[in-house]
Design an enzyme around this catalytic site. Sequence first.
Site, PDB file in Angstrom:
ATOM      1  N   GLU A 104       0.895  -1.152   0.000  1.00 41.69           N
ATOM      2  CA  GLU A 104       0.000   0.000   0.000  1.00 41.69           C
ATOM      3  C   GLU A 104       0.928   1.195   0.000  1.00 41.69           C
ATOM      4  O   GLU A 104       1.299   1.725   1.032  1.00 41.69           O
ATOM      5  CB  GLU A 104      -0.913  -0.030   1.237  1.00 41.69           C
ATOM      6  CG  GLU A 104      -2.124   0.892   1.128  1.00 41.69           C
ATOM      7  CD  GLU A 104      -1.874   2.264   1.703  1.00 41.69           C
ATOM      8  OE1 GLU A 104      -1.423   3.145   0.917  1.00 41.69           O
ATOM      9  OE2 GLU A 104      -2.117   2.461   2.884  1.00 41.69           O
ATOM     10  N   CYS A 121      -1.576   9.276   2.897  1.00 42.99           N
ATOM     11  CA  CYS A 121      -1.418   8.662   1.573  1.00 42.99           C
ATOM     12  C   CYS A 121      -2.655   8.894   0.730  1.00 42.99           C
ATOM     13  O   CYS A 121      -2.629   8.704  -0.483  1.00 42.99           O
ATOM     14  CB  CYS A 121      -1.095   7.183   1.701  1.00 42.99           C
ATOM     15  SG  CYS A 121      -2.246   6.260   2.724  1.00 42.99           S
TER      16      CYS A 121
END
Length: 551
Positions: free
Chosen positions: A297, A332
């Site tokens: 990720e 993010c």
Amino acid sequence: MYRVIAGRVFRARALSNKPLSCIGSRFSHSLPFATVDAEEISGAKPAEVQNLVQGKWIGSSTWNTLVDPLNGEPFIKVAEVDETGIQPFVESLSKCSKHGLHNPFKSPERYLLYGDISAKAAHMLSLPKVSDFFSRLIQRVSPKSYQQAYAEVYVTRKFLENFSGDQVRFLARSFAVPGNHLGQQSHGYRWPYGPVTIITPFNFPLEIPLLQLMGALYMGNKPLLKVDSKVSIVMDQMMRLLHYCGLPVEDVDFINSDGKTMNKILLKADPRMTLFTGSSRVAEKLAVDLKGRVKLEDAGFDWKILGPDVQEIDYVAWVCDQDAYACSGQKCSAQSMLFMHENWSKTSLVSKLKDLAERRKLEDLTIGPVLTVTTEAMIEHMEKLLHIPGSKLIFGGKPLKNHSIPSIYGALQPTAVYVPLEEILKDKYYELVTKEIFGPFQIITEYKADQLPLVLEALERMHAHLTAAVVSNNPIFLQEVIGNSVNGTTYAGLRARTTGAPQNHWFGPAGDPRGAGIGTPEAIKLVWSCHREVIYDYGPVPQGWEVPPST
């Protein structure tokens, strides 16, 4: 809510101006698991972070001293393991078999154990003094507003509630398919990997490591957890809470180290699977070093498109501000690029964005230190963008004033730079414009009614496909954009955002077979288990069967 005055942290209360060290300092002493007090951590009373291996908390011959990101004062000592101290961690992982600590055929009572642990831990986090403790501790090492820090604790609690009781064993639900003859059936099972590793970043010190750690444990794996040392004190304390709630001390190892040392552990211990959340550069190196046994990720250059239907301008502006600048842009999922339909450009949206950005203050940590990008680096990037023809600074672009944030960290006003869409698509500018700046920084551009194909081209050329938002209630427009994009977590509709993922939906990238999810049963099963097929064939052998000719 916190206030920062002359480098000291204060809690803003209507009837009290006492510093945090004077308010509720009894908290850690009344918490049965805690070894620190978030408000009292300072140069005069530094906290210590230890390692956990083979059921024992240990120090190290090397202590790394961290500085307070708000005033530069040394305030936390981290026992960092160097390359000479990795053997106990390698041995601990090596002791775990490939079939894990439990699976559907082995120690199934552990599924129930983890349902109980989750229930107890969720209850602990529901206690105001415990949630406040972790919220404040998060603020100390990854400064963000109290509301943002508390939201991280809240999401973690709701996740644990979701996997209480029987929900852990439901993750291992199998299925059966009838066979070709009497006595034959095929069964599909979710199977653990066994020894695994988890590497997580600084920006969500509790939520990301805890959710991935518990997912790994639920499925029967034995994890070695490494959190960025800058914030690992949060998981140090959370591990102690989990032990208090019944987590077997041998089930998880916890290490503090630099990247080089951790890489050596990975190569020597050869874990069956590694979950990495962090930069794309490191992710690609790990994928090679670990021969593809990774789930990633990684970076998120996340986009938002404002469709042709203009409505609720104040609300949309507020969401854009939150997406781009909450946690100082250190998510993010932060909004990195905003594509405005020309209909929005004719409204007051941009001026409202500017007003909202200028409300943010260091005093309440609605803007704060940037822990991975310096002020100079962000300004240098901005200046490169401003050399693109037609580009302009919309707002921000200047260092924060009147603070004591150390120079190793960034301190920049919330910033937005306009770049024309046609210039973004040019080969000589595209990589520069789509470079992720992990701070309070975004690109804004405009597209005309007939330029949606150019927007879609810009999306297609991006490398990271984490979150996205399509702000429109026009179903035809939504269909066009969603059908021609790939981001794994995409919000669609008037209230669409890029950040703020709760625990009730999948969060993770798409378009990459290595992509990892977080939060949901689907994410846990994808990341932390693999498929195993067992075909039962009991017979009977047909009456009168004879050996057939060779085939």
